[in-house]
Design a protein around this motif. Sequence first.
Motif, PDB file in Angstrom:
ATOM      1  N   LEU A 106     -11.888  -5.206  -3.818  1.00 18.96           N
ATOM      2  CA  LEU A 106     -11.594  -4.336  -2.682  1.00 18.96           C
ATOM      3  C   LEU A 106     -12.082  -2.923  -2.960  1.00 18.96           C
ATOM      4  CD1 LEU A 106     -10.013  -3.538  -0.023  1.00 18.96           C
ATOM      5  CD2 LEU A 106      -8.051  -3.118  -1.523  1.00 18.96           C
ATOM      6  N   SER A 107     -12.701  -2.327  -1.945  1.00 18.38           N
ATOM      7  CA  SER A 107     -13.051  -0.907  -1.982  1.00 18.38           C
ATOM      8  C   SER A 107     -12.712  -0.309  -0.623  1.00 18.38           C
ATOM      9  CB  SER A 107     -14.537  -0.702  -2.301  1.00 18.38           C
ATOM     10  OG  SER A 107     -15.342  -1.266  -1.279  1.00 18.38           O
ATOM     11  N   VAL A 108     -12.416   0.981  -0.606  1.00 18.65           N
ATOM     12  CA  VAL A 108     -12.046   1.654   0.636  1.00 18.65           C
ATOM     13  C   VAL A 108     -12.995   2.818   0.878  1.00 18.65           C
ATOM     14  CG1 VAL A 108      -9.607   1.003   0.614  1.00 18.65           C
ATOM     15  CG2 VAL A 108     -10.336   3.037  -0.627  1.00 18.65           C
ATOM     16  N   SER A 109     -13.254   3.104   2.163  1.00 14.88           N
ATOM     17  CA  SER A 109     -14.120   4.225   2.527  1.00 14.88           C
ATOM     18  C   SER A 109     -13.356   5.532   2.625  1.00 14.88           C
ATOM     19  CB  SER A 109     -14.807   3.925   3.868  1.00 14.88           C
ATOM     20  OG  SER A 109     -13.855   3.702   4.894  1.00 14.88           O
ATOM     21  N   VAL A 110     -12.037   5.441   2.713  1.00 13.34           N
ATOM     22  CA  VAL A 110     -11.174   6.620   2.766  1.00 13.34           C
ATOM     23  C   VAL A 110     -10.069   6.440   1.731  1.00 13.34           C
ATOM     24  CG1 VAL A 110      -9.597   7.960   4.195  1.00 13.34           C
ATOM     25  CG2 VAL A 110     -11.661   7.009   5.212  1.00 13.34           C
ATOM     26  N   ALA A 111      -9.770   7.477   0.985  1.00 16.52           N
ATOM     27  CA  ALA A 111      -8.698   7.394  -0.013  1.00 16.52           C
ATOM     28  C   ALA A 111      -7.415   6.888   0.650  1.00 16.52           C
ATOM     29  CB  ALA A 111      -8.474   8.754  -0.652  1.00 16.52           C
ATOM     30  N   THR A 112      -6.819   5.841   0.057  1.00 13.18           N
ATOM     31  CA  THR A 112      -5.691   5.144   0.677  1.00 13.18           C
ATOM     32  C   THR A 112      -4.523   5.061  -0.297  1.00 13.18           C
ATOM     33  OG1 THR A 112      -7.284   3.821   1.940  1.00 13.18           O
ATOM     34  CG2 THR A 112      -5.008   3.042   1.898  1.00 13.18           C
ATOM     35  N   ASN A 113      -3.310   5.274   0.243  1.00 16.68           N
ATOM     36  CA  ASN A 113      -2.101   5.208  -0.582  1.00 16.68           C
ATOM     37  C   ASN A 113      -1.810   3.779  -1.025  1.00 16.68           C
ATOM     38  OD1 ASN A 113      -1.566   7.977  -0.395  1.00 16.68           O
ATOM     39  ND2 ASN A 113      -0.458   7.729   1.527  1.00 16.68           N
ATOM     40  N   CYS A 114      -1.165   3.671  -2.159  1.00 14.32           N
ATOM     41  CA  CYS A 114      -0.742   2.373  -2.683  1.00 14.32           C
ATOM     42  C   CYS A 114       0.774   2.435  -2.880  1.00 14.32           C
ATOM     43  CB  CYS A 114      -1.463   2.088  -4.004  1.00 14.32           C
ATOM     44  SG  CYS A 114      -1.572   0.344  -4.424  1.00 14.32           S
ATOM     45  N   VAL A 134     -11.570  -2.447  -6.904  1.00 10.85           N
ATOM     46  CA  VAL A 134     -10.490  -3.007  -7.715  1.00 10.85           C
ATOM     47  C   VAL A 134     -10.330  -4.483  -7.354  1.00 10.85           C
ATOM     48  CG1 VAL A 134      -9.243  -0.834  -7.979  1.00 10.85           C
ATOM     49  CG2 VAL A 134      -8.783  -2.276  -5.997  1.00 10.85           C
ATOM     50  N   ARG A 135      -9.760  -5.223  -8.265  1.00 12.16           N
ATOM     51  CA  ARG A 135      -9.530  -6.648  -8.039  1.00 12.16           C
ATOM     52  C   ARG A 135      -8.306  -6.851  -7.147  1.00 12.16           C
ATOM     53  NH1 ARG A 135      -8.762 -11.395 -12.650  1.00 12.16           N
ATOM     54  NH2 ARG A 135      -8.265 -13.094 -11.191  1.00 12.16           N
ATOM     55  N   VAL A 136      -8.423  -7.833  -6.256  1.00 12.46           N
ATOM     56  CA  VAL A 136      -7.311  -8.183  -5.373  1.00 12.46           C
ATOM     57  C   VAL A 136      -6.616  -9.416  -5.944  1.00 12.46           C
ATOM     58  CG1 VAL A 136      -6.644  -8.866  -3.047  1.00 12.46           C
ATOM     59  CG2 VAL A 136      -8.535  -7.258  -3.375  1.00 12.46           C
ATOM     60  N   TYR A 147      -2.783  -6.745  -2.470  1.00  9.58           N
ATOM     61  CA  TYR A 147      -1.974  -6.521  -3.664  1.00  9.58           C
ATOM     62  C   TYR A 147      -2.917  -6.275  -4.836  1.00  9.58           C
ATOM     63  CZ  TYR A 147       2.103  -7.238  -6.735  1.00  9.58           C
ATOM     64  OH  TYR A 147       3.129  -7.089  -7.631  1.00  9.58           O
ATOM     65  N   ILE A 148      -2.870  -5.078  -5.402  1.00  5.32           N
ATOM     66  CA  ILE A 148      -3.798  -4.685  -6.466  1.00  5.32           C
ATOM     67  C   ILE A 148      -3.024  -4.013  -7.594  1.00  5.32           C
ATOM     68  CG2 ILE A 148      -5.648  -4.315  -4.776  1.00  5.32           C
ATOM     69  CD1 ILE A 148      -5.182  -1.279  -5.164  1.00  5.32           C
ATOM     70  N   ARG A 149      -3.738  -3.760  -8.696  1.00  4.53           N
ATOM     71  CA  ARG A 149      -3.152  -2.942  -9.760  1.00  4.53           C
ATOM     72  C   ARG A 149      -3.212  -1.482  -9.326  1.00  4.53           C
ATOM     73  NH1 ARG A 149      -2.006  -5.033 -14.679  1.00  4.53           N
ATOM     74  NH2 ARG A 149      -2.782  -7.138 -15.166  1.00  4.53           N
ATOM     75  N   ASN A 150      -2.156  -0.759  -9.652  1.00  2.05           N
ATOM     76  CA  ASN A 150      -2.090   0.654  -9.307  1.00  2.05           C
ATOM     77  C   ASN A 150      -3.199   1.409 -10.053  1.00  2.05           C
ATOM     78  OD1 ASN A 150      -1.476   3.299  -8.769  1.00  2.05           O
ATOM     79  ND2 ASN A 150       0.653   3.201  -9.483  1.00  2.05           N
ATOM     80  N   PRO A 151      -4.179   2.000  -9.326  1.00  4.74           N
ATOM     81  CA  PRO A 151      -5.256   2.719 -10.018  1.00  4.74           C
ATOM     82  C   PRO A 151      -4.743   3.852 -10.894  1.00  4.74           C
ATOM     83  CG  PRO A 151      -5.822   2.341  -7.712  1.00  4.74           C
ATOM     84  CD  PRO A 151      -4.380   1.969  -7.867  1.00  4.74           C
ATOM     85  N   ASP A 152      -3.572   4.421 -10.543  1.00  5.87           N
ATOM     86  CA  ASP A 152      -3.025   5.516 -11.347  1.00  5.87           C
ATOM     87  C   ASP A 152      -2.241   5.027 -12.561  1.00  5.87           C
ATOM     88  OD1 ASP A 152      -4.095   7.336  -9.542  1.00  5.87           O
ATOM     89  OD2 ASP A 152      -2.299   7.322  -8.293  1.00  5.87           O
ATOM     90  N   LYS A 153      -1.633   3.829 -12.441  1.00 11.55           N
ATOM     91  CA  LYS A 153      -0.859   3.239 -13.543  1.00 11.55           C
ATOM     92  C   LYS A 153      -1.174   1.741 -13.574  1.00 11.55           C
ATOM     93  CE  LYS A 153       2.945   6.579 -13.190  1.00 11.55           C
ATOM     94  NZ  LYS A 153       4.401   6.763 -12.967  1.00 11.55           N
ATOM     95  N   PHE A 157       1.742  -2.895 -10.165  1.00 11.00           N
ATOM     96  CA  PHE A 157       1.034  -3.457  -9.018  1.00 11.00           C
ATOM     97  C   PHE A 157       1.564  -2.781  -7.760  1.00 11.00           C
ATOM     98  CE2 PHE A 157       0.239  -6.672 -12.148  1.00 11.00           C
ATOM     99  CZ  PHE A 157      -1.009  -7.183 -11.820  1.00 11.00           C
ATOM    100  N   CYS A 158       0.706  -2.678  -6.743  1.00 14.41           N
ATOM    101  CA  CYS A 158       1.127  -2.036  -5.508  1.00 14.41           C
ATOM    102  C   CYS A 158       0.312  -2.598  -4.345  1.00 14.41           C
ATOM    103  CB  CYS A 158       0.966  -0.518  -5.597  1.00 14.41           C
ATOM    104  SG  CYS A 158      -0.719   0.030  -5.988  1.00 14.41           S
ATOM    105  N   TRP A 159       0.741  -2.243  -3.135  1.00 16.77           N
ATOM    106  CA  TRP A 159       0.104  -2.716  -1.905  1.00 16.77           C
ATOM    107  C   TRP A 159      -0.708  -1.580  -1.291  1.00 16.77           C
ATOM    108  CZ3 TRP A 159       0.532  -7.723  -0.113  1.00 16.77           C
ATOM    109  CH2 TRP A 159       1.511  -8.522  -0.714  1.00 16.77           C
ATOM    110  N   VAL A 160      -1.945  -1.920  -0.894  1.00 15.35           N
ATOM    111  CA  VAL A 160      -2.809  -0.928  -0.266  1.00 15.35           C
ATOM    112  C   VAL A 160      -3.209  -1.434   1.121  1.00 15.35           C
ATOM    113  CG1 VAL A 160      -4.944  -1.871  -1.269  1.00 15.35           C
ATOM    114  CG2 VAL A 160      -4.867   0.517  -0.545  1.00 15.35           C
TER     115      VAL A 160
END
Length: 307
Positions: A106-114, A134-136, A147-153, A157-160
């Motif tokens: 998964l990639s996003v064109s706009v920064a997205t909250n998780c 990131v891997r889904v 459902y992905i791994r939190n890019p910050d931690k 895992f978190c939902w985007v």
Amino acid sequence: MRGFKRTSLPLLLILLGVFACVIPGTPQVDQNAAGTAVQETLSVIIKQTQDAGQSIVDYSTDTPEPSLTPSATFTPIQATFTSTLTPTSTLPPTPFPTWTPTYPMLSVSVATNCRVGPGKIYTLLGGLPAGQSVRVYARDPGENYWYIRNPDKPAQFCWVWGEYGTVIGPVGGLPVYTPPPSPTPTITSTPAPDFDASYAALQTCSNKWWFDFRLKNTGTASFRSANITFKDTVTGTLVNAMTDGFTDRTNCSSSSKAVLAPGKTLIASSPQIGYQPGGHKINATITLCTDIGLNGYCVTQKLSFKP
């Protein structure tokens, strides 16, 4: 240059035959007779040739070479050649093979909250920057959140949200996760400011008089500004003053407090006047507000008294 006439091949052959007949060693013939015979023979041959439309070469005289007059003028033609290219069939370029990952990315064109769950009501954990892949690992039932791994931690895992996302790879085999229970929304209580006001005393100092009021905060919000107005019903005097905070002039001294907190009580002095109002009926209006400059939530109390 000696002139000439063309002669035919038969005439030349005859002449060669005549001269060949003179064989060395044979008796000499009369030259005149022979010359006469030859001359006669040539005359006959020439006449026959002319009658036949042929000509012979005459070397007896010098005749100037006739000039050749061109009968036509030829203009050189410049040929223009135009090359015509015959189009050849062009094969389309061979496309490069498209790389497809073995698991969804998964990639996003706009920064997205998780978040903890698939929705804005869930706690924010981090964010997926634009352009980062990131891997889904799973999806929600509606395929609106991933459902992905939190890019910050990465340990979390978190939902985007997939509104601005692009998923590459096989998603059919992804597990469908049931969202966690919705968190109980935090209820923020609306401030309920309130207060009690009462007449406290008539004060004087240096021929100036004022009234002291006792104010008690009975609500849930603090007060930070006040407006005190009073009218002397006997003289008709009307006085008004606004202050940030609260000033107490008891006993000719002055002290101030910036905030009247819930459950607290303080003394607030009115504006000063230049006469003694004792025994006069006074009508007072007191307004307290939660923000300075009489802003925020405001509450008003009215009271009447005789000092």
